[in-house]
Design a protein around this motif. Sequence first.
Motif, PDB file in Angstrom:
ATOM      1  N   ILE A  14       1.252  -0.627   0.121  1.00  0.00           N
ATOM      2  CA  ILE A  14       0.210  -0.110  -0.173  1.00  0.00           C
ATOM      3  C   ILE A  14       0.791   1.409  -0.325  1.00  0.00           C
ATOM      4  CG2 ILE A  14      -1.296  -1.190   1.345  1.00  0.00           C
ATOM      5  CD1 ILE A  14      -1.254   1.378   3.928  1.00  0.00           C
ATOM      6  N   ARG A  15       1.992   1.013   0.451  1.00  0.00           N
ATOM      7  CA  ARG A  15       3.228   2.545   0.195  1.00  0.00           C
ATOM      8  C   ARG A  15       4.111   2.805  -1.011  1.00  0.00           C
ATOM      9  NH1 ARG A  15       4.665   2.541   6.658  1.00  0.00           N
ATOM     10  NH2 ARG A  15       2.815   2.403   7.387  1.00  0.00           N
ATOM     11  N   GLN A  16       3.874   3.791  -1.323  1.00  0.00           N
ATOM     12  CA  GLN A  16       5.468   4.195  -1.806  1.00  0.00           C
ATOM     13  C   GLN A  16       5.694   5.561  -1.350  1.00  0.00           C
ATOM     14  OE1 GLN A  16       4.915   2.991  -5.172  1.00  0.00           O
ATOM     15  NE2 GLN A  16       6.755   3.909  -5.676  1.00  0.00           N
ATOM     16  N   HIS A  17       7.438   5.007  -1.157  1.00  0.00           N
ATOM     17  CA  HIS A  17       7.972   6.385  -0.710  1.00  0.00           C
ATOM     18  C   HIS A  17       9.042   7.260  -1.832  1.00  0.00           C
ATOM     19  CE1 HIS A  17      11.349   8.053   0.868  1.00  0.00           C
ATOM     20  NE2 HIS A  17      12.625   7.253   0.314  1.00  0.00           N
ATOM     21  N   GLY A  18       9.270   8.307  -1.713  1.00  0.00           N
ATOM     22  CA  GLY A  18       9.426   8.983  -3.142  1.00  0.00           C
ATOM     23  C   GLY A  18       9.864  10.520  -2.170  1.00  0.00           C
ATOM     24  N   TRP A  19      10.546  11.367  -3.393  1.00  0.00           N
ATOM     25  CA  TRP A  19      10.138  12.762  -2.758  1.00  0.00           C
ATOM     26  C   TRP A  19       9.250  13.410  -3.682  1.00  0.00           C
ATOM     27  CZ3 TRP A  19      14.301  11.924  -0.803  1.00  0.00           C
ATOM     28  CH2 TRP A  19      15.685  11.634  -1.257  1.00  0.00           C
ATOM     29  N   ILE A  20       8.996  14.146  -2.304  1.00  0.00           N
ATOM     30  CA  ILE A  20       7.595  15.808  -3.195  1.00  0.00           C
ATOM     31  C   ILE A  20       8.063  16.906  -3.199  1.00  0.00           C
ATOM     32  CG2 ILE A  20       7.289  15.339  -0.006  1.00  0.00           C
ATOM     33  CD1 ILE A  20       3.864  15.625  -2.908  1.00  0.00           C
ATOM     34  N   ASN A  21       7.706  17.569  -4.514  1.00  0.00           N
ATOM     35  CA  ASN A  21       7.968  18.851  -4.570  1.00  0.00           C
ATOM     36  C   ASN A  21       6.330  19.367  -4.434  1.00  0.00           C
ATOM     37  OD1 ASN A  21      10.454  18.417  -5.928  1.00  0.00           O
ATOM     38  ND2 ASN A  21       9.791  17.028  -7.350  1.00  0.00           N
ATOM     39  N   PRO A  22       6.681  20.717  -4.230  1.00  0.00           N
ATOM     40  CA  PRO A  22       5.707  21.670  -4.140  1.00  0.00           C
ATOM     41  C   PRO A  22       4.693  21.737  -5.438  1.00  0.00           C
ATOM     42  CG  PRO A  22       7.657  23.059  -3.415  1.00  0.00           C
ATOM     43  CD  PRO A  22       8.085  20.843  -3.893  1.00  0.00           C
ATOM     44  N   PRO A  23       3.838  22.412  -5.368  1.00  0.00           N
ATOM     45  CA  PRO A  23       3.211  22.130  -6.210  1.00  0.00           C
ATOM     46  C   PRO A  23       4.091  23.168  -7.694  1.00  0.00           C
ATOM     47  CG  PRO A  23       1.594  23.135  -4.663  1.00  0.00           C
ATOM     48  CD  PRO A  23       2.919  22.558  -4.330  1.00  0.00           C
ATOM     49  N   ASP A  24       4.366  23.761  -7.446  1.00  0.00           N
ATOM     50  CA  ASP A  24       5.094  24.472  -8.854  1.00  0.00           C
ATOM     51  C   ASP A  24       5.568  23.645  -9.371  1.00  0.00           C
ATOM     52  OD1 ASP A  24       6.080  25.026  -6.196  1.00  0.00           O
ATOM     53  OD2 ASP A  24       6.911  26.798  -6.813  1.00  0.00           O
ATOM     54  N   GLU A  25       6.866  23.333  -8.846  1.00  0.00           N
ATOM     55  CA  GLU A  25       7.562  22.765  -8.722  1.00  0.00           C
ATOM     56  C   GLU A  25       7.284  20.563  -9.408  1.00  0.00           C
ATOM     57  OE1 GLU A  25      11.326  22.581  -6.242  1.00  0.00           O
ATOM     58  OE2 GLU A  25      10.397  24.179  -5.836  1.00  0.00           O
TER      59      GLU A  25
END
Lengths: 402, 335
Positions: free
Chosen positions: A259-270
């Motif tokens: 159920i889990r996905q790990h990764g990098w999250i960017n702010p919406p404009d990026e």
Amino acid sequence: MAEVYNWQIGREMDYPYAEARPEKQWGAVFDINKCIACQTCTLSCKTTWTHGEGQEHMFWNNVETKPYGSHPIEWDKEILDRLGVQEWREEDGEYVYEGDTIFEANDVDWDEMAPDDDPQNLHGQDIEGYIPDSEDWAHPNLGEDEPAGEAFESDTHISADEETHPMWFFYLPRVCNHCSFAGCAGGCPVQAVYKRQEDGIVLIDEDSCEAFQECVRACPYGKSVYNPEENVSQKCVGCYPKVEEGLVPQCFENCLGKIRQHGWINPPDEADSSNPIDYLVHDAEVALPLYPQLGLEPNVYYIPPINVPDDYLIQMFGPRVADAKETYQAARRGDEEYRKLRGLLHLMGSTEWRVEEFEVTDEEAIGYDEDGETVARVPMEEPQYERERFDEDTNAYRLDIT
Amino acid sequence: MTTPPTHDPPDHPNEADGNSRIARESVHRARLYKLLSLAFDRPGETLESALVSGTFDEQLLESAAVLDGAVTTVSDERDKSDPTADAHGDLHDAAKTVVDASPATEAEVDEHYSTWTSLFGFETGGDIPQYEIEFSPGTLVTSTDTLSDIAGFYDAFGLSLADDRRERVDHLCIELEFVSQLALQTAALAKKGDETGIEIVTDAQGSFIEDHLGRWLPRYREAIEDGEGVGEDAIDATDETAVDGETAFYDALAVLACRLVERDADRFAVEPDVFAETPAEPSPLEGLTNSEGDVDFRCGTCGSGAGPSSASATEREPESEPEPQLPMGNRDGPY
């Protein structure tokens, strides 16, 4: 006055520190619809990180049944009660939170309450929060599997097109959110809590910690925990040794339900549509933050459970719940428009490597690591075989033919 | 309390003197630990011949006496000229008690074997465990990190169990023997004048005593004292056999081991946090009864008296500092 922009609530807000986003931000998406509360994540974390003396009550990862389960007991009810009823307003299709965050509820003048090097200056004391009693940490499974809603009759039938179930509960797996505007970091009087520039993981520096427990009080998610044996506060470390090697944390790797996905999250404009986390959060908008109204910009995102009534979910994940549920259901039905999303949902949790880029082809969903190497391949359609109903060799009918 | 001694450094303080002293003490410490390890183990031929020939007694007394004479060491140079320092003879006293209780003839050694099994042996239901984890909180399953820590110590110094001796790494005798080995290594390094090496093995002994041996030995001693009735009760017991006399041997051994480890904890300036006494099985109603003894079964969610406490904080004159920065860091720690 430090004003920071919190995109999850659609506005600027007060925070003790100026906005400082790391180069990359540790992020995650959990698909609640797939969680069965097997607690394998909980145990994989427990045996890795919190098996020492003084950590008996600690669950950096826990899975609680909603609405009645919670660890520490009633952490969410406590903080929601303190904030009181608050509203969101819709503005050109965007939602803006009109209520107070935990940094604003007590009308603190952050110019006057600026963090300094004096430990006696508990600058974060007016961040709304509370320190759970020691008893509150002692019952991680209380409320497990207790349903809410209307009673079932023996002949109750839930039809397939029914949107929500009359009686419901769901499992909420929780880890530290490694928030962009972390309450623990905002509250610490000695600046022992810091965010790592390279991955945005929030850590407590145990050499600097003076056990004021202000982080315990200021984290509304109850994820900063005091260790009486070591006399320091401790929290989820995002499995940084694995993350540094391009691997996903223990609780992700060991998740049986994928159920889990790990990764990098960017702010919406990026946002980058080839990044799985960005895609789920910003493009498909199917994954939502936990209690965004608290104002911490948490970085674990949840795909809301489709069987649960909206009102409860809106309180928990914000006003975009209904859209997220609809999108998820469309992807599940196989709508062509959501094919890419469906592929990514198949790909979730299928490798111990961090998928930084993905693509969905005609036949499969493919995940790539930082260097562009393929680390996961999942077919869009699972191959299926059908056998004859009647087995002539044994002169018997088969019960299971697919 | 005597007047503070005047600082009177040795005539020609040089490294060689210091090292030969370290070497001498280390050899005797090594021997004491080794003898203790041998004596606590299931009695075999080696122990039997050492006891019957008297070598065991002789060496135990000699090493204890040497160490008593050299109470003051690295950590406390001042006491060297303190006349009362020599009056400490508690290791030798303990060793003397052991020797008085030790079996000396073959027949006695045979009986001694049954004493050992009645205390520690599985075959006769001896119920004093000789394993560290049995004295620590938690169960074996939740303590695998302790086992790996201990195994890591052995591994780091190139030591492993002999092929024909299968035993869990937290066994008393192995832990004692490990310290003995490190003490021997200290002596060898001191002879060579390898200061860095001495520091490493010294640190390791301190850490091992602080994290392991020192944490459970006092509890182990109590278990022998209380559990198997070597105290006053046992002396009155009607079933008086050689057993009573010989449990005294283990009692004395445990006292000696404790004193040695305590002294070494001082020597290495460590403070082992002794495990709490294992509590008796808690009552199922514990924590649910009020002062009148009435049972209150309300569960945590009903909020039985447990309102969240608010942190008390002192009001302060605020200082203003525009745009403070969120503490940041990298993989080496905070900036």
